[in-house]
Design a protein around this motif. Structure first.
Motif, PDB file in Angstrom:
ATOM      1  N   MET A 199       7.531  16.198  90.819  1.00 30.93           N
ATOM      2  CA  MET A 199       6.917  17.406  91.359  1.00 30.93           C
ATOM      3  C   MET A 199       7.288  18.642  90.553  1.00 30.93           C
ATOM      4  O   MET A 199       6.522  19.602  90.491  1.00 30.93           O
ATOM      5  CB  MET A 199       7.336  17.592  92.823  1.00 30.93           C
ATOM      6  N   VAL A 200       8.468  18.651  89.927  1.00 32.35           N
ATOM      7  CA  VAL A 200       8.854  19.771  89.069  1.00 32.35           C
ATOM      8  C   VAL A 200       7.872  19.892  87.911  1.00 32.35           C
ATOM      9  O   VAL A 200       7.408  20.986  87.565  1.00 32.35           O
ATOM     10  CB  VAL A 200      10.297  19.603  88.542  1.00 32.35           C
ATOM     11  N   GLY A 201       7.541  18.741  87.299  1.00 36.00           N
ATOM     12  CA  GLY A 201       6.563  18.752  86.218  1.00 36.00           C
ATOM     13  C   GLY A 201       5.197  19.204  86.691  1.00 36.00           C
ATOM     14  O   GLY A 201       4.505  19.968  86.007  1.00 36.00           O
ATOM     15  N   LEU A 202       4.793  18.752  87.871  1.00 30.93           N
ATOM     16  CA  LEU A 202       3.489  19.146  88.415  1.00 30.93           C
ATOM     17  C   LEU A 202       3.459  20.645  88.710  1.00 30.93           C
ATOM     18  O   LEU A 202       2.443  21.308  88.483  1.00 30.93           O
ATOM     19  CB  LEU A 202       3.196  18.356  89.687  1.00 30.93           C
ATOM     20  N   ALA A 203       4.569  21.198  89.189  1.00 27.22           N
ATOM     21  CA  ALA A 203       4.633  22.627  89.498  1.00 27.22           C
ATOM     22  C   ALA A 203       4.435  23.471  88.249  1.00 27.22           C
ATOM     23  O   ALA A 203       3.859  24.565  88.317  1.00 27.22           O
ATOM     24  CB  ALA A 203       5.985  22.962  90.155  1.00 27.22           C
ATOM     25  N   GLN A 204       4.897  22.982  87.101  1.00 26.21           N
ATOM     26  CA  GLN A 204       4.697  23.707  85.848  1.00 26.21           C
ATOM     27  C   GLN A 204       3.304  23.452  85.282  1.00 26.21           C
ATOM     28  O   GLN A 204       2.738  24.301  84.593  1.00 26.21           O
ATOM     29  CB  GLN A 204       5.764  23.297  84.837  1.00 26.21           C
ATOM     30  N   PHE A 205       2.750  22.288  85.575  1.00 27.88           N
ATOM     31  CA  PHE A 205       1.449  21.906  85.034  1.00 27.88           C
ATOM     32  C   PHE A 205       0.306  22.713  85.648  1.00 27.88           C
ATOM     33  O   PHE A 205      -0.591  23.173  84.935  1.00 27.88           O
ATOM     34  CB  PHE A 205       1.229  20.413  85.271  1.00 27.88           C
ATOM     35  N   ILE A 206       0.326  22.900  86.946  1.00 27.63           N
ATOM     36  CA  ILE A 206      -0.800  23.533  87.644  1.00 27.63           C
ATOM     37  C   ILE A 206      -1.102  24.940  87.127  1.00 27.63           C
ATOM     38  O   ILE A 206      -2.264  25.248  86.807  1.00 27.63           O
ATOM     39  CB  ILE A 206      -0.556  23.531  89.167  1.00 27.63           C
ATOM     40  N   PRO A 207      -0.114  25.844  87.019  1.00 27.76           N
ATOM     41  CA  PRO A 207      -0.451  27.185  86.511  1.00 27.76           C
ATOM     42  C   PRO A 207      -0.934  27.176  85.068  1.00 27.76           C
ATOM     43  O   PRO A 207      -1.761  28.007  84.692  1.00 27.76           O
ATOM     44  CB  PRO A 207       0.864  27.964  86.640  1.00 27.76           C
ATOM     45  N   MET A 208      -0.440  26.241  84.260  1.00 32.04           N
ATOM     46  CA  MET A 208      -0.908  26.155  82.881  1.00 32.04           C
ATOM     47  C   MET A 208      -2.392  25.804  82.841  1.00 32.04           C
ATOM     48  O   MET A 208      -3.150  26.342  82.037  1.00 32.04           O
ATOM     49  CB  MET A 208      -0.089  25.118  82.110  1.00 32.04           C
ATOM     50  N   VAL A 209      -2.810  24.898  83.697  1.00 35.47           N
ATOM     51  CA  VAL A 209      -4.225  24.513  83.741  1.00 35.47           C
ATOM     52  C   VAL A 209      -5.080  25.679  84.218  1.00 35.47           C
ATOM     53  O   VAL A 209      -6.114  26.006  83.628  1.00 35.47           O
ATOM     54  CB  VAL A 209      -4.424  23.299  84.682  1.00 35.47           C
ATOM     55  N   LEU A 210      -4.649  26.324  85.289  1.00 38.12           N
ATOM     56  CA  LEU A 210      -5.441  27.401  85.884  1.00 38.12           C
ATOM     57  C   LEU A 210      -5.561  28.623  84.971  1.00 38.12           C
ATOM     58  O   LEU A 210      -6.557  29.345  85.030  1.00 38.12           O
ATOM     59  CB  LEU A 210      -4.818  27.817  87.222  1.00 38.12           C
ATOM     60  N   LEU A 211      -4.560  28.840  84.128  1.00 37.15           N
ATOM     61  CA  LEU A 211      -4.526  30.054  83.312  1.00 37.15           C
ATOM     62  C   LEU A 211      -5.050  29.865  81.891  1.00 37.15           C
ATOM     63  O   LEU A 211      -5.165  30.845  81.151  1.00 37.15           O
ATOM     64  CB  LEU A 211      -3.090  30.591  83.238  1.00 37.15           C
ATOM     65  N   THR A 212      -5.368  28.645  81.499  1.00 36.63           N
ATOM     66  CA  THR A 212      -5.703  28.364  80.102  1.00 36.63           C
ATOM     67  C   THR A 212      -6.805  29.264  79.551  1.00 36.63           C
ATOM     68  O   THR A 212      -6.647  29.896  78.504  1.00 36.63           O
ATOM     69  CB  THR A 212      -6.116  26.893  79.930  1.00 36.63           C
ATOM     70  N   LEU A 213      -7.941  29.335  80.228  1.00 32.56           N
ATOM     71  CA  LEU A 213      -9.068  30.114  79.711  1.00 32.56           C
ATOM     72  C   LEU A 213      -8.762  31.609  79.713  1.00 32.56           C
ATOM     73  O   LEU A 213      -9.179  32.338  78.809  1.00 32.56           O
ATOM     74  CB  LEU A 213     -10.329  29.821  80.532  1.00 32.56           C
ATOM     75  N   VAL A 214      -8.010  32.066  80.718  1.00 32.81           N
ATOM     76  CA  VAL A 214      -7.629  33.480  80.782  1.00 32.81           C
ATOM     77  C   VAL A 214      -6.683  33.821  79.636  1.00 32.81           C
ATOM     78  O   VAL A 214      -6.808  34.868  78.979  1.00 32.81           O
ATOM     79  CB  VAL A 214      -6.963  33.791  82.139  1.00 32.81           C
TER      80      VAL A 214
ATOM     81  N   GLY B  48      -6.415  32.465  76.692  1.00 34.40           N
ATOM     82  CA  GLY B  48      -7.129  32.528  75.425  1.00 34.40           C
ATOM     83  C   GLY B  48      -7.840  33.850  75.218  1.00 34.40           C
ATOM     84  O   GLY B  48      -7.787  34.446  74.138  1.00 34.40           O
ATOM     85  N   GLN B  49      -8.518  34.317  76.251  1.00 34.87           N
ATOM     86  CA  GLN B  49      -9.213  35.596  76.169  1.00 34.87           C
ATOM     87  C   GLN B  49      -8.241  36.736  75.906  1.00 34.87           C
ATOM     88  O   GLN B  49      -8.467  37.598  75.052  1.00 34.87           O
ATOM     89  CB  GLN B  49      -9.971  35.867  77.478  1.00 34.87           C
ATOM     90  N   ILE B  50      -7.142  36.761  76.645  1.00 31.36           N
ATOM     91  CA  ILE B  50      -6.168  37.840  76.495  1.00 31.36           C
ATOM     92  C   ILE B  50      -5.533  37.809  75.114  1.00 31.36           C
ATOM     93  O   ILE B  50      -5.354  38.850  74.460  1.00 31.36           O
ATOM     94  CB  ILE B  50      -5.100  37.738  77.602  1.00 31.36           C
ATOM     95  N   ALA B  51      -5.189  36.605  74.630  1.00 30.36           N
ATOM     96  CA  ALA B  51      -4.539  36.481  73.316  1.00 30.36           C
ATOM     97  C   ALA B  51      -5.455  36.909  72.180  1.00 30.36           C
ATOM     98  O   ALA B  51      -4.980  37.367  71.133  1.00 30.36           O
ATOM     99  CB  ALA B  51      -4.079  35.042  73.096  1.00 30.36           C
ATOM    100  N   ASP B  52      -6.770  36.774  72.359  1.00 31.66           N
ATOM    101  CA  ASP B  52      -7.718  37.163  71.316  1.00 31.66           C
ATOM    102  C   ASP B  52      -8.094  38.639  71.377  1.00 31.66           C
ATOM    103  O   ASP B  52      -8.656  39.165  70.419  1.00 31.66           O
ATOM    104  CB  ASP B  52      -8.997  36.319  71.427  1.00 31.66           C
ATOM    105  N   ARG B  53      -7.794  39.313  72.477  1.00 34.42           N
ATOM    106  CA  ARG B  53      -8.259  40.687  72.650  1.00 34.42           C
ATOM    107  C   ARG B  53      -7.138  41.728  72.664  1.00 34.42           C
ATOM    108  O   ARG B  53      -7.394  42.909  72.456  1.00 34.42           O
ATOM    109  CB  ARG B  53      -9.078  40.800  73.952  1.00 34.42           C
ATOM    110  N   TYR B  54      -5.925  41.302  72.928  1.00 37.49           N
ATOM    111  CA  TYR B  54      -4.835  42.265  73.063  1.00 37.49           C
ATOM    112  C   TYR B  54      -3.684  41.935  72.110  1.00 37.49           C
ATOM    113  O   TYR B  54      -3.691  40.910  71.441  1.00 37.49           O
ATOM    114  CB  TYR B  54      -4.351  42.310  74.517  1.00 37.49           C
ATOM    115  N   ASP B  55      -2.713  42.814  72.075  1.00 35.43           N
ATOM    116  CA  ASP B  55      -1.563  42.677  71.188  1.00 35.43           C
ATOM    117  C   ASP B  55      -0.778  41.409  71.543  1.00 35.43           C
ATOM    118  O   ASP B  55      -0.123  41.342  72.588  1.00 35.43           O
ATOM    119  CB  ASP B  55      -0.668  43.920  71.335  1.00 35.43           C
ATOM    120  N   ARG B  56      -0.840  40.423  70.657  1.00 41.31           N
ATOM    121  CA  ARG B  56      -0.185  39.145  70.935  1.00 41.31           C
ATOM    122  C   ARG B  56       1.325  39.292  71.032  1.00 41.31           C
ATOM    123  O   ARG B  56       1.984  38.590  71.805  1.00 41.31           O
ATOM    124  CB  ARG B  56      -0.568  38.139  69.851  1.00 41.31           C
TER     125      ARG B  56
END
Length: 415
Positions: free
Chosen positions: A51-66, A68-76
């Motif tokens: 469950m520790v691994g799953l707890a870290q996995f879920i936010p990574m999945v949900l945030l992936t597309l967001v 990418g957009q932020i990393a391409d548009r703002y100061d990395r």
């Protein structure tokens, strides 16, 4: 920016980036060791470890597309900096909870999820930042040196974390919080080359999926990213290390630290060699060969009941994995235009980074049904089968001779 290809660590901004990566990755590994050990002490349950691994996995999945957009548009650089600061504060929260005695299963999972969210921003953004620090010709060597930093962290983190556990989890959380803040300061002080003539489409639903569309059109990138997903998903045994340390090899926290560090011992040797002697030919065959060795070593680790043999198997796992990692990372970076690099790296991190957490969840679930040893052994077999299947599905990777070779497969059909 003038680059010294043979002395890349003499470049001050890359050196800061490199040290920052060591500190942040070391801290993450220390936190992983402490969280896993503390969770197993509280629950004595393989399911909770998963469950520790799953707890870290879920936010990574949900945030992936967001991400990418932020990393391409703002100061990395600022994005990485803020992620590190929040991770440091989370480590401080774990420290306070451990000292006060109110840190339980649910709060540990919540902290793991927050760390996972920060890593979702930090990892792909840092990868996309690297080409702004070094030249294109220096990039393969920089990727290898960056991989060396990660592998150094994989040695330092578990080892230091395991040793500090003798003084309690709070000692690990304290040192991790301090190291993360130092890493944040180093990152903030880096100066990067501004991107000229970057062409970005307006934010829209379509722009969120441009990274995925680009990967789909490039079989070499698609194959490299998906290969890591399935190999790590099937072959990873990290989540089960506490079980192997306590129940199979019958060692304490120091043994867990050694087991967690062993893959990096092999990996750092190989990555350091590759940094000065990059792969020159037969890159594709080397990639699949390394994965086959990875699978065999995983099977050896599963059946071993001797600490020395287990450590040897894990060293081979780390050495073979770093070959695969450097090849795949270089391919993704070199064959992606900068205006898409944030989104492509975000998707790449979803496959590579979250496959680790999802692999922990899968390993924990499988081990709860059939036991830790069979679960890891089957995973090793699966890694070998995946390598063979991907050789057939992605002939452009199999035929690849060098990392700098241009892909002519934009329209190539995957079998």
């Amino acid at each position: 920016m003038k680059q010294s290809e043979n002395n890349i660590l003499k470049q001050p901004f890359f050196a800061k980036f490199w040290v920052s990566r060591i500190l942040s990755s070391t801290s993450f590994q220390m936190l992983s060791v402490a969280i896993g050990w503390q969770m197993y002490e509280l629950t004595n349950d393989a399911f909770s470890l998963g469950m520790v691994g799953l707890a870290q996995f879920i936010p990574m999945v949900l945030l992936t597309l967001v991400v990418g957009q932020i990393a391409d548009r703002y100061d990395r650089r600022r994005i990485v900096y803020l992620s590190l600061v929040i991770e440091a504060l989370t480590a401080g929260f774990l420290l306070l909870g451990s000292i006060s005695g109110w840190l339980g299963r649910d709060l540990i999972l919540l902290s793991a999820a927050l760390i996972g969210a920060c890593r979702a921003f930090e990892g792909p953004t840092a990868n996309a930042l690297l080409p702004q620090i070094v030249s294109k010709n220096s990039l393969p060597r920089a990727v290898s040196m960056s991989t060396t930093a990660i592998q150094t962290a994989l040695i330092l983190g578990p080892t230091v974390g395991g040793l500090l556990l003798a003084f309690g989890a709070s000692a690990v959380y304290l040192l991790a919080a301090a190291a993360l803040m130092i890493s944040a300061i180093f990152t903030y002080s880096i100066k990067v080359e501004p991107i000229k003539d970057r062409k970005l489409a307006k934010i829209s639903l379509q722009s969120f999926f441009l990274g995925l569309e680009y990967i789909k059109r490039k079989p070499i990138i698609l194959g490299a990213i998906s290969l890591d997903l399935f190999v790590v998903l099937l072959g990873g045994a990290t989540a089960l290390m506490p079980i192997f340390a306590q129940d199979i090899l019958q060692t304490g926290p120091w043994g867990l630290g050694l087991l967690r560090a062993a893959p990096a011992v092999g990996a750092i040797i190989v990555s350091a060699v590759m940094a000065y002697f990059p792969l020159q030919k037969s890159v594709g065959i080397t990639l699949f060969g390394a994965i086959a060795v990875y699978g065999l070593a995983t099977m050896l680790f599963a059946i071993s009941t001797n600490l020395v043999l287990s450590l040897f198997a894990l060293m081979v796992i780390g050495g073979s994995d770093v070959i695969s990692m450097v090849i795949r990372s270089s391919l993704v970076q070199l064959q992606t235009p900068d205006e898409l690099r944030g989104r492509v790296n975000a998707v790449n991190s979803l496959f590579t980074g979250t496959s680790f957490q999802l692999g922990e969840f899968e390993s924990g679930m499988l081990a709860s049904f059939i036991g830790a040893v069979p679960a890891v052994f089957i995973g090793g077999i699966g890694s070998i089968l995946v390598a063979g299947l991907w050789m057939y599905l992605f002939p452009s990777i199999r035929k690849l001779e060098s990392l700098t070779e241009s892909s002519n497969g934009a329209g190539e059909q995957v079998h």
